[in-house]
Design a protein around this motif. Structure first.
Motif, PDB file in Angstrom:
ATOM      1  N   MET A   1      51.503  56.368  90.428  1.00  0.00           N
ATOM      2  CA  MET A   1      50.278  57.185  89.887  1.00  0.00           C
ATOM      3  C   MET A   1      50.853  57.746  88.636  1.00  0.00           C
ATOM      4  O   MET A   1      51.825  58.557  88.347  1.00  0.00           O
ATOM      5  N   ALA A   2      49.764  57.695  87.503  1.00  0.00           N
ATOM      6  CA  ALA A   2      50.242  58.179  86.248  1.00  0.00           C
ATOM      7  C   ALA A   2      49.354  59.425  85.904  1.00  0.00           C
ATOM      8  O   ALA A   2      48.976  60.319  86.726  1.00  0.00           O
ATOM      9  N   ASP A   3      48.489  59.070  84.880  1.00  0.00           N
ATOM     10  CA  ASP A   3      47.276  59.980  84.384  1.00  0.00           C
ATOM     11  C   ASP A   3      46.268  59.152  83.738  1.00  0.00           C
ATOM     12  O   ASP A   3      46.581  58.191  83.548  1.00  0.00           O
ATOM     13  N   PHE A   4      45.123  59.745  83.549  1.00  0.00           N
ATOM     14  CA  PHE A   4      44.204  59.075  82.616  1.00  0.00           C
ATOM     15  C   PHE A   4      44.894  59.047  81.370  1.00  0.00           C
ATOM     16  O   PHE A   4      45.493  59.691  80.656  1.00  0.00           O
ATOM     17  N   PRO A   5      44.499  57.627  80.825  1.00  0.00           N
ATOM     18  CA  PRO A   5      45.032  57.293  79.544  1.00  0.00           C
ATOM     19  C   PRO A   5      44.603  57.998  78.348  1.00  0.00           C
ATOM     20  O   PRO A   5      45.493  58.384  77.365  1.00  0.00           O
ATOM     21  N   LEU A   6      43.379  58.504  78.284  1.00  0.00           N
ATOM     22  CA  LEU A   6      42.936  59.122  77.206  1.00  0.00           C
ATOM     23  C   LEU A   6      43.228  58.608  75.826  1.00  0.00           C
ATOM     24  O   LEU A   6      43.177  59.471  74.932  1.00  0.00           O
ATOM     25  N   TRP A   7      43.181  57.309  75.697  1.00  0.00           N
ATOM     26  CA  TRP A   7      43.445  56.937  74.421  1.00  0.00           C
ATOM     27  C   TRP A   7      42.109  56.470  73.529  1.00  0.00           C
ATOM     28  O   TRP A   7      41.394  55.578  74.278  1.00  0.00           O
ATOM     29  N   ASN A   8      41.776  56.861  72.521  1.00  0.00           N
ATOM     30  CA  ASN A   8      40.720  56.236  71.809  1.00  0.00           C
ATOM     31  C   ASN A   8      41.030  56.085  70.299  1.00  0.00           C
ATOM     32  O   ASN A   8      41.907  56.744  69.608  1.00  0.00           O
ATOM     33  N   PRO A   9      40.511  55.147  69.984  1.00  0.00           N
ATOM     34  CA  PRO A   9      40.716  54.817  68.290  1.00  0.00           C
ATOM     35  C   PRO A   9      40.554  55.980  67.442  1.00  0.00           C
ATOM     36  O   PRO A   9      39.543  56.634  67.581  1.00  0.00           O
ATOM     37  N   ARG A  10      41.207  56.222  66.526  1.00  0.00           N
ATOM     38  CA  ARG A  10      41.219  57.274  65.438  1.00  0.00           C
ATOM     39  C   ARG A  10      40.939  58.862  65.829  1.00  0.00           C
ATOM     40  O   ARG A  10      40.338  59.617  65.237  1.00  0.00           O
ATOM     41  N   ALA A  11      41.396  59.001  67.111  1.00  0.00           N
ATOM     42  CA  ALA A  11      41.466  60.224  67.746  1.00  0.00           C
ATOM     43  C   ALA A  11      42.336  61.238  66.857  1.00  0.00           C
ATOM     44  O   ALA A  11      42.069  62.303  67.022  1.00  0.00           O
TER      45      ALA A  11
END
Length: 385
Positions: free
Chosen positions: A219-229
């Motif tokens: 188990m890791a964490d929510f990825p939370l990656w969005n373009p241009r963030a």
């Protein structure tokens, strides 16, 4: 090491794997992304090698069919939409494995990857973005229309597995397996977990691991990656945010083209509460014909920098949107339609950080009534923080 990432679906399915691919590349690995050509431009922006897995016409046909958002018919529709390109994923593994050692990272629908693991001995890891795709008799996920004690949920799941899930997938999959000289399989919701390992991109506090979850598991964490963030907000977005009180953000999902009722209710709720609003959609034809001065539409705004400047977040309940709301520490109202969204909504309620409204009950009046206590509750604010 060369990592091949493969997934089907919308931005909420693609963004996490692309974000993971970028991090592995930063650590010195070679990466390739295989998904629908709808995301080819996004991969090119980040200079990630891209292999087409389904064309734009197929993507549009899938998202424009109303069954995509039907609580009972969505699963069969998604499988039907993916079936024409599932075998292509196996071919991609054959091609990529010929260039050297390879590790596959795939979603639960990456059947071609799992077959490549069996037939070609290419190691594959299954990535789950949401806990609802992992069945547990100890803590059953919340499914559409299934309520009651744990034993009843387990019974209904087994009925659904035998008479709904397997009949949709097994005839096609097992015919394909025969072509490859592999034995038939069943109980697909368990088979789609790679025996070499499962990676859960959500934390234990959101969904504690259960004794009957697949192993090995990380188990890791929510990825939370969005373009241009990591870029400054566009000037028009920044200007709107600076022009008044924090707005309420609304989106029915990045690929939802059937959101007319959602946005009509959103506008009515904003007017009832006297709140400003931000409407996010790539498909402006589903918006009300005229938006008042306090409500703005933007095709895309990265949620990481936007949501902390908002008062609340109203959305469809996708795991990516929900996790961004949790990151921002603001209350949420979810309108679950299909897929994992009912389970995500249940977990948001259990955490005390939001509420949910079913699609038939999603009206402006009820939405305003759901938002009002969330916006004014100290307990909700503390839970969000």
């Amino acid at each position: 090491m060369h990592f091949l990432f493969s997934t089907f679906g919308s931005a909420g399915d693609v963004f996490p794997l692309l974000g993971l691919a970028l991090e592995l590349r930063r650590r010195g690995h070679r990466v390739t992304l295989a998904t629908n050509e709808h995301f080819a431009g996004l991969a090119a922006e980040h200079d990630v090698p891209f292999v087409v897995l389904g064309d734009e016409a197929g993507f549009q046909a899938c998202i424009r069919h109303p069954d995509l958002w039907h609580p009972q018919r969505s699963f069969a529709h998604v499988v039907s939409s993916m079936r024409p390109v599932m075998k292509r994923l196996y071919e991609i593994y054959v091609e990529q494995a010929a260039t050297g050692p390879l590790v596959g990272i795939t979603s639960c629908f990456g059947f071609g990857a799992l077959l490549a693991q069996e037939k070609l001995q290419v190691p594959v890891i299954t990535v789950h973005l949401q806990p609802s795709v992992i069945w547990s008799d100890y803590a059953p996920p919340t499914l559409a229309g299934v309520r009651g004690p744990r034993w009843f949920k387990s019974l209904m799941f087994r009925i659904g597995e035998r008479f709904f899930v397997d009949p949709v997938i097994c005839p096609f999959l097992n015919a394909w397996r025969r072509e490859l000289g592999l034995p038939p399989v069943s109980r697909i919701v368990r088979w789609w977990n790679s025996p070499l390992g499962v990676l859960c991109l959500f934390p234990e506090w959101f969904a504690p691991p259960q004794p009957d979850w697949p192993r090995p598991l990380m188990m890791a964490d929510f990825p939370l990656w969005n373009p241009r963030a990591d870029e400054p907000l566009e000037a028009d977005v920044a200007a709107f945010l600076a022009a008044g009180d924090p707005p309420i953000a609304f989106t029915p999902g990045s690929s939802n083209v059937h959101g007319q009722r959602f946005f009509a209710a959103a506008l009515e709720a904003c007017q009832t509460l006297g709140r400003r609003g931000i409407f996010l959609t790539h498909y402006p034809e589903q918006l009300p014909s005229a938006l008042p001065a306090g409500v703005a539409h933007f095709r895309y705004v990265p949620l990481d920098p936007l949501l902390p400047r908002c008062a609340a977040f109203v959305h469809h309940g996708g795991i990516g949107s929900m996790s961004q709301g949790l990151l921002a520490g603001i209350p949420q109202v979810l309108m679950p339609l299909a897929h994992d969204q009912f389970d995500n909504a249940a977990r948001v309620r259990q955490l005390g950080v939001g509420a949910s409204l079913s699609e038939p009950r999603f009206t402006g009046r009820r939405l305003a009534a759901a938002l009002q206590p969330l916006l004014n509750s100290r307990a909700v604010t503390d839970a969000c923080r």
